[in-house]
Design a protein around this motif. Sequence first.
Motif, PDB file in Angstrom:
ATOM      1  N   PHE A 160       0.905  -1.301  -0.124  1.00 33.66           N
ATOM      2  CA  PHE A 160       0.049  -0.052   0.085  1.00 33.66           C
ATOM      3  C   PHE A 160       0.989   1.342   0.160  1.00 33.66           C
ATOM      4  O   PHE A 160       0.575   2.032  -0.755  1.00 33.66           O
ATOM      5  N   SER A 187      -4.529   0.213  -3.658  1.00 37.48           N
ATOM      6  CA  SER A 187      -5.317   1.413  -3.108  1.00 37.48           C
ATOM      7  C   SER A 187      -5.803   1.418  -1.835  1.00 37.48           C
ATOM      8  O   SER A 187      -6.120   2.383  -1.551  1.00 37.48           O
ATOM      9  N   ASP A 188      -6.171   0.142  -1.354  1.00 42.83           N
ATOM     10  CA  ASP A 188      -6.710   0.017  -0.181  1.00 42.83           C
ATOM     11  C   ASP A 188      -6.037  -1.200   0.572  1.00 42.83           C
ATOM     12  O   ASP A 188      -6.259  -2.256   0.311  1.00 42.83           O
ATOM     13  N   ALA A 234      -8.197  -4.081  -5.284  1.00 47.38           N
ATOM     14  CA  ALA A 234      -7.516  -3.131  -4.599  1.00 47.38           C
ATOM     15  C   ALA A 234      -5.933  -3.047  -4.955  1.00 47.38           C
ATOM     16  O   ALA A 234      -5.380  -2.052  -4.752  1.00 47.38           O
TER      17      ALA A 234
END
Length: 159
Positions: A41, A47-48, A80
């Motif tokens: 991350f 992204s998450d 993600a």
Amino acid sequence: MGVAEKDGIILDQVVHKELMIVPSASKTKDDVIHELGSLLFKQGYTSDEEAFIDDVYVRETEGMTGIGQGIAIPHGKSNAVNETTIAVAVLENEIEWETLDGKPVKVVIMFAVTDHDTNMTHILLLQEIAKLLAHEEFVDELVRVKSKDELHELFTANK
């Protein structure tokens, strides 16, 4: 340094020094999953953070990712993930993990695969890492690396 290119997968496009932890002080499976998930991350590959880690845990319920010889390959296919890659931790001390040979883990290779990536890319990446792990001398060197440079070279040198 050579380019390890086989079956269209170039390992030095998915193996990055900034995604390596040598040594990792993680003491449990949960610690290292969170440590690598956080690193992915922070480096912008996901992204998450929590969504990706949740997807890794979903995969963990589907079967053992401890493949033996001190190696575990947890992975998450997730929306993600921004870019398919791997993150690697070489642990200071072995940790308990559900493994095929019942032995603890020293190296964790986490796969982060985009949801929109084809299954073929994921399979080819797994195959490439599996080919490396099939070589006893590679595994012997892997569990003993002392630096990110050494680890990166080991993964990306021609085999």
